[in-house]
Structure formats: structure tokens, C-alpha cells
Design an enzyme around this catalytic site. Sequence first.
Site, PDB file in Angstrom:
ATOM      1  N   ASP A 266       0.819  -1.221   0.000  1.00 33.48           N
ATOM      2  CA  ASP A 266       0.000   0.000   0.000  1.00 33.48           C
ATOM      3  C   ASP A 266       0.855   1.275   0.000  1.00 33.48           C
ATOM      4  O   ASP A 266       1.950   1.280   0.541  1.00 33.48           O
ATOM      5  CB  ASP A 266      -0.922  -0.020   1.232  1.00 33.48           C
ATOM      6  CG  ASP A 266      -2.068   0.970   1.108  1.00 33.48           C
ATOM      7  OD1 ASP A 266      -2.371   1.404  -0.032  1.00 33.48           O
ATOM      8  OD2 ASP A 266      -2.656   1.323   2.136  1.00 33.48           O
TER       9      ASP A 266
ATOM     10  N   HIS B  58       2.249   3.201  -8.949  1.00 39.50           N
ATOM     11  CA  HIS B  58       2.083   1.761  -9.202  1.00 39.50           C
ATOM     12  C   HIS B  58       3.295   1.236  -9.972  1.00 39.50           C
ATOM     13  O   HIS B  58       3.837   0.182  -9.646  1.00 39.50           O
ATOM     14  CB  HIS B  58       0.803   1.485  -9.989  1.00 39.50           C
ATOM     15  CG  HIS B  58      -0.449   1.928  -9.275  1.00 39.50           C
ATOM     16  ND1 HIS B  58      -0.673   1.623  -7.951  1.00 39.50           N
ATOM     17  CD2 HIS B  58      -1.515   2.661  -9.682  1.00 39.50           C
ATOM     18  CE1 HIS B  58      -1.845   2.142  -7.583  1.00 39.50           C
ATOM     19  NE2 HIS B  58      -2.369   2.780  -8.615  1.00 39.50           N
TER      20      HIS B  58
ATOM     21  N   TRP C 215     -12.085  -2.005  -7.617  1.00 37.26           N
ATOM     22  CA  TRP C 215     -12.874  -1.629  -8.803  1.00 37.26           C
ATOM     23  C   TRP C 215     -13.553  -0.288  -8.584  1.00 37.26           C
ATOM     24  O   TRP C 215     -14.040   0.327  -9.537  1.00 37.26           O
ATOM     25  CB  TRP C 215     -13.926  -2.699  -9.106  1.00 37.26           C
ATOM     26  CG  TRP C 215     -13.342  -4.041  -9.441  1.00 37.26           C
ATOM     27  CD1 TRP C 215     -13.314  -5.141  -8.631  1.00 37.26           C
ATOM     28  CD2 TRP C 215     -12.696  -4.434 -10.657  1.00 37.26           C
ATOM     29  NE1 TRP C 215     -12.699  -6.189  -9.268  1.00 37.26           N
ATOM     30  CE2 TRP C 215     -12.308  -5.791 -10.517  1.00 37.26           C
ATOM     31  CE3 TRP C 215     -12.408  -3.772 -11.867  1.00 37.26           C
ATOM     32  CZ2 TRP C 215     -11.644  -6.492 -11.521  1.00 37.26           C
ATOM     33  CZ3 TRP C 215     -11.756  -4.487 -12.866  1.00 37.26           C
ATOM     34  CH2 TRP C 215     -11.380  -5.820 -12.693  1.00 37.26           C
TER      35      TRP C 215
ATOM     36  N   LEU D 187      10.230 -20.887  -3.774  1.00 32.56           N
ATOM     37  CA  LEU D 187       9.332 -19.892  -3.170  1.00 32.56           C
ATOM     38  C   LEU D 187       8.033 -19.888  -3.967  1.00 32.56           C
ATOM     39  O   LEU D 187       8.071 -19.868  -5.195  1.00 32.56           O
ATOM     40  CB  LEU D 187       9.968 -18.493  -3.232  1.00 32.56           C
ATOM     41  CG  LEU D 187       9.057 -17.308  -2.880  1.00 32.56           C
ATOM     42  CD1 LEU D 187       8.739 -17.304  -1.384  1.00 32.56           C
ATOM     43  CD2 LEU D 187       9.703 -15.979  -3.265  1.00 32.56           C
TER      44      LEU D 187
END
Length: 247
Positions: free
Chosen positions: A27, A44, A76, A139
Site C-alpha cells: 500500500d 504503481h 474496482w 518460493l
Amino acid sequence: MAESADGKGIEGIDLSKVPLHIGCVMDGNGRWAKRRGLPRTEGHAAGEVALLDAVEGALRLGVKWLTVYAFSTENWRRPPDEVRYLMGFNRNLLRNRRDELNEKGVRIRFSGRRDWRVPRSVLREIDIASELTKANRRLTLTIAFNYGGRAEIIDAVKAIVQDGVSARSVDEKMISSHLYYPDAPDPDLVIRTSGEYRVSNFLLWEIAYSELVFQDVLWPDFRAEHMYDAVREFQGRSRRFGGLDDD
Ligand code: IPE
Ligand code: IPE
Ligand code: MG
């Protein structure tokens, strides 16, 4: 906690007691961009480096499972331009990074609803990356995309009802076995960046006993060092699972 990491590397971490599974709520991208006078989408884009460094950190520590929250069922609600950007961004990230992740022994998986809102081109990249990396075990990187903890529980309940399971047979194991990835252990540690103190519908069932670490760093500035800090904090905690300490 300070925004910059301690810079201690993995010093002080007991490598025999690292979390088996770490979850990350990535975040703060929008705020990172805003502080620089850039459009939110640039935040982003800048988050890609952070994600790759988080993977490096997990590999260095020997963490076996890393689950990252990339797009929630609530995201959304964002402006269509941002949603469109995020769809394309995740598609390109997969396309551009799947080979290097594969070479590192990372298994890529997706957790979330494949509903009509997710563009087919994104679903296609998801499938290609998952197929390419399915045999890897160093992983498991699970990307929670169009993921919601409540949606996951709803989907589990639906599957249970469809299986014709009797009320008598419903227990924790039954519900866990109908979640998206029953083979994944519950996260031991969940890290949320950007100074927000909430879980925002991330892995609700699975985090019942996870240790939560909140860091002020904004996701694009997150590096393996921040993960090491979180693991040190995790190792300083006493997990009781409702019982009492051993000593
Ligand atoms: C996290 O960053 C990325 C996604 C939710 C997709 P945000 O976009 O939420 O950034 P802030 O919280 O607005 O700063
Ligand atoms: C959580 O972040 C979802 C992801 C990181 C993908 P949000 O930014 O969407 O959460 P809220 O809205 O602040 O709770
Ligand atoms: Mg946010």
C-alpha cells in the site's frame, strides 16, 4: 517505525525461525506519486521494483511462501483510468518478469476471482506464468488479484453447499480445504506498508493468528531491508495461539 529500513541486512535474524509464509499488503503507491507531483499511476509503476526486492528478500531468508495483495475486490471502485492502468501494469509485469522469476525457482500463482471484469489478456498472462513456473518450489509467490477475503469465504461456502456437505461435517478443516489454496500454510507474518492500520479484506480466514507488522514506508520505497526489519520484529514476539508461553 521509521520510513527507512535499519540497514542491518539479515543481522540478528534467526534463519532457523523465519516465517514460513509472509503476506504483504502493498500500500501507498498513490501517496508516493502524489508527494512527487506525479500521477498515481507512476506510483504503481514504481512498485514493481519493490515487489522484486521483496521476492529477493524472501529468497535470501528462505521464506517458502510470499503472498502479495495486488488488487482487491474493492479496488474496482477506483476511477476507470486507474483500474485500466493496473490491469495493464499487472499483465506487463507478468510478461516481463516471469522468466527471471522462473529462473530463480519461484512458483507464481494467482489468488482471486476470475470474473468478467478481469480482461482476458490479463487472465492469459496469469495462466502462462502459472504454467511456466508450476514445478518450482523454492518460493511460492501468490499474487492476490481481484482478491477479497470475504469473496474467498463466500466461494468456499458455495463450494461446500454444492458438494452437498452436511451441516454436521462443517468444521475449520472443511472450510480451509475449500479456500482458493488449501495447500498454503496460514501466513505467520503480514506486513502492511504506508502507515495504515487495517487489513482491507486480505486473507481474512487465514490471518486469524498471523503477526501483523505495520510500517510507515510507502510501497514503492519498500526493499528487502524492510522485510528483514519486519522479520526481526516478528521474531521478538511471543505467539501464543490462545494458550500460554512455554516458559
Ligand atoms: C496500493 O497503493 C496499490 C493498490 C491498492 C492497487 P494505493 O494505490 O492504494 O496507494 P495509496 O494508498 O492511495 O497511497
Ligand atoms: C489494499 O489497499 C489493497 C491492496 C494493496 C491491493 P487499499 O489502498 O485498497 O486499501 P484501503 O482502501 O486503504 O483500505
Ligand atoms: Mg491504498
